[in-house]
Design a protein around this motif. Structure first.
Motif, short mmCIF file in Angstrom:
data_model
loop_
_atom_site.label_atom_id
_atom_site.label_comp_id
_atom_site.label_asym_id
_atom_site.label_seq_id
_atom_site.Cartn_x
_atom_site.Cartn_y
_atom_site.Cartn_z
N GLU A 249 -2.56 3.57 -1.28
CA GLU A 249 -3.24 2.86 -2.36
C GLU A 249 -2.59 1.51 -2.64
O GLU A 249 -3.28 0.51 -2.87
N VAL A 250 -1.27 1.46 -2.61
CA VAL A 250 -0.57 0.19 -2.81
C VAL A 250 -0.97 -0.81 -1.72
O VAL A 250 -1.26 -1.97 -2.01
N VAL A 251 -0.97 -0.35 -0.49
CA VAL A 251 -1.31 -1.24 0.63
C VAL A 251 -2.77 -1.67 0.56
O VAL A 251 -3.11 -2.83 0.85
N ALA A 252 -3.66 -0.78 0.16
CA ALA A 252 -5.08 -1.15 0.04
C ALA A 252 -5.26 -2.26 -0.98
O ALA A 252 -5.98 -3.25 -0.73
N MET A 253 -4.62 -2.14 -2.14
CA MET A 253 -4.76 -3.17 -3.18
C MET A 253 -4.16 -4.49 -2.70
O MET A 253 -4.78 -5.56 -2.85
N ALA A 254 -2.96 -4.44 -2.14
CA ALA A 254 -2.30 -5.66 -1.69
C ALA A 254 -3.11 -6.35 -0.60
O ALA A 254 -3.27 -7.58 -0.61
N SER A 255 -3.65 -5.58 0.33
CA SER A 255 -4.40 -6.15 1.45
C SER A 255 -5.67 -6.84 0.97
O SER A 255 -6.02 -7.94 1.42
N VAL A 256 -6.37 -6.21 0.03
CA VAL A 256 -7.60 -6.81 -0.50
C VAL A 256 -7.27 -8.10 -1.25
O VAL A 256 -7.97 -9.12 -1.10
N ALA A 257 -6.21 -8.09 -2.06
CA ALA A 257 -5.84 -9.31 -2.79
C ALA A 257 -5.46 -10.43 -1.83
O ALA A 257 -5.86 -11.59 -2.02
N LEU A 258 -4.71 -10.10 -0.79
CA LEU A 258 -4.35 -11.11 0.21
C LEU A 258 -5.59 -11.67 0.88
O LEU A 258 -5.71 -12.89 1.09
N GLU A 259 -6.52 -10.80 1.22
CA GLU A 259 -7.73 -11.26 1.90
C GLU A 259 -8.56 -12.16 0.99
O GLU A 259 -9.09 -13.19 1.43
N ARG A 260 -8.69 -11.80 -0.27
CA ARG A 260 -9.49 -12.61 -1.20
C ARG A 260 -8.93 -14.02 -1.34
O ARG A 260 -9.68 -14.98 -1.54
N LEU A 261 -7.62 -14.16 -1.23
CA LEU A 261 -6.98 -15.46 -1.39
C LEU A 261 -6.75 -16.18 -0.06
O LEU A 261 -6.13 -17.24 -0.03
N GLY A 262 -7.22 -15.61 1.03
CA GLY A 262 -7.04 -16.23 2.33
C GLY A 262 -5.61 -16.18 2.83
O GLY A 262 -5.18 -17.06 3.60
N LEU A 263 -4.86 -15.17 2.43
CA LEU A 263 -3.44 -15.08 2.76
C LEU A 263 -3.10 -13.95 3.74
O LEU A 263 -1.93 -13.72 4.03
N LEU A 264 -4.12 -13.26 4.24
CA LEU A 264 -3.86 -12.06 5.02
C LEU A 264 -3.08 -12.35 6.30
O LEU A 264 -2.31 -11.50 6.77
N THR A 265 -3.21 -13.55 6.85
CA THR A 265 -2.51 -13.88 8.10
C THR A 265 -1.42 -14.92 7.88
O THR A 265 -0.97 -15.55 8.84
N GLN A 266 -0.98 -15.09 6.64
CA GLN A 266 0.02 -16.11 6.33
C GLN A 266 1.35 -15.48 5.92
O GLN A 266 1.41 -14.33 5.49
N ASP A 267 2.40 -16.30 6.03
CA ASP A 267 3.73 -15.91 5.56
C ASP A 267 3.72 -15.98 4.05
O ASP A 267 3.69 -17.07 3.46
N VAL A 268 3.74 -14.83 3.39
CA VAL A 268 3.55 -14.80 1.94
C VAL A 268 4.28 -13.59 1.37
O VAL A 268 4.37 -12.54 2.01
N PRO A 269 4.85 -13.71 0.17
CA PRO A 269 5.51 -12.55 -0.43
C PRO A 269 4.53 -11.55 -1.01
O PRO A 269 3.52 -11.92 -1.63
N VAL A 270 4.81 -10.28 -0.81
CA VAL A 270 4.13 -9.18 -1.49
C VAL A 270 5.20 -8.46 -2.29
O VAL A 270 6.12 -7.86 -1.73
N LEU A 271 5.09 -8.53 -3.60
CA LEU A 271 6.15 -8.09 -4.49
C LEU A 271 5.79 -6.76 -5.13
O LEU A 271 4.65 -6.56 -5.57
N LEU A 272 6.76 -5.87 -5.19
CA LEU A 272 6.57 -4.53 -5.73
C LEU A 272 7.34 -4.39 -7.03
O LEU A 272 8.52 -4.72 -7.10
N GLY A 273 6.67 -3.90 -8.07
CA GLY A 273 7.31 -3.72 -9.36
C GLY A 273 6.82 -2.47 -10.06
O GLY A 273 5.95 -1.75 -9.55
N GLY A 274 7.37 -2.21 -11.24
CA GLY A 274 7.06 -0.99 -11.96
C GLY A 274 8.04 0.12 -11.60
O GLY A 274 8.67 0.10 -10.55
#
Length: 335
Positions: A249-274
């Protein structure tokens, strides 16, 4: 940069379900005073009652900073930057911004969901807001930001918005599987003994009775999340499957957000909290990294250790156009 006569540039507020942290920050990024109060829960106490709780922490921070008593037309800070739990929809952010603004704490007010604080706090020093954050604490949420102001987000209000998991959801799932294991409707799992055992009870029937009749507060169910992870780590397949699904579920949400922003194939931080992700359970976090590497091979996964109020403060400094040195000084304070 606008600054009030009292000298505060930003009033940073991070309010979760269990606690509120506040910091008054000067134009150079120095922390003038901090405060803490209870959780921000407008669904339970109403908007005004919830903002009253914020006010307790704000007053404590103002006293620590030596600021004069709040007067009409003389706010504590130029910018209120509030990252709030239960501000899940843009319309809720606007309503809460109106309620916070009415208190007169700042000349300008911006309210965001508290997940934005995790994202901003976890970005590397000197970076503009560019990346994605997933928060898995009591619930689960994900947001992404770009330097031009574009965002990606989800409603994140529970099952009706397609969410699964978070601490509350994991505990409920663990109870469901354990109950069915004990009464024969489901397969065996060590959760059937471990969950009631945590509370000193001898069976799931006793635990169900205690929760149903109120002798055990329903709010304590979240304490079972570490038990679930311990049982999973010991090799229980039912508990392990729940942990694996949370990672999915975490990966699904992160992947969709990256795709929406055009970041899926870019060097970008994915930060985990909570609390769930910050605990860094290997079975959960290692799976997240492995699965995300398939979807976004250049993404850099990191757990955010900095307090979220730092993120709220940095967002406030962003809004005021503060120099990089102010951001660095604020980071150093909370580092």
């Amino acid at each position: 940069m606008g600054v009030t006569p009292a000298g505060a540039a930003v009033l940073a507020i991070d309010a979760g379900n269990s606690k509120t942290d506040v910091a008054l920050i000067d134009a150079d990024g120095g922390v003038l005073g901090t405060g803490r109060s209870g959780g921000f829960q407008p669904p339970r106490v109403g908007v005004e009652g919830a903002v009253d709780v914020l006010g307790q922490a704000v007053a404590e921070a103002a006293e620590a900073a030596g600021l004069p008593r709040l007067r009409p037309g003389a706010p504590y800070a130029a910018q209120v930057s509030a990252c709030l739990a239960n501000a899940d929809l843009p319309v809720e952010e606007r309503r809460l911004a109106d309620a916070v603004s009415a208190r007169g704490w700042g000349a300008a007010t911006e309210v965001r969901n508290d997940t934005f604080a995790i994202l901003r706090a976890g970005l590397p020093a000197g970076d503009a807001p560019r990346g994605v954050a997933v928060v898995c604490g009591a619930g689960i949420n994900c947001v992404g930001m770009l330097p031009d102001g574009r965002t990606a987000r989800f409603p994140a209000v529970g099952m009706i918005s397609g969410d699964w998991g978070g601490g509350g959801g994991l505990a409920e799932e663990a109870l469901w599987w354990a109950a069915r294991a004990e009464d024969g409707r489901g397969g065996p799992t060590e959760l059937a003994a471990a969950l009631p055992g945590y509370f000193g009870l001898g069976s799931m029937y006793e635990l169900i009775e205690a929760l149903h009749l109120g002798s055990l507060a329903r709010g304590r169910v979240h304490e079972l999340v570490p038990v679930l992870f311990a049982v999973a780590a010991a090799g229980d397949p039912v508990a392990g499957a729940l942990v694996e699904r949370q990672a999915d579920e975490v990966v699904a949400m992160a992947s969709v957000a990256l795709e929406r922003l055009g970041l899926l194939t870019q060097d970008v931080p994915v930060l985990l909290g909570g609390s769930v992700l910050a605990a860094a359970h290997p079975q959960l976090n290692d799976r997240i990294e492995a699965l995300l590497a398939r979807r976004a091979p250049l993404a850099r996964v990191a757990v955010v250790a900095a307090p979220p109020v730092l993120g709220a403060g940095l967002l406030g400094l962003d809004a005021l156009g503060a120099p990089a040195g102010a951001h660095g000084k604020l980071r150093a304070h909370f580092g």
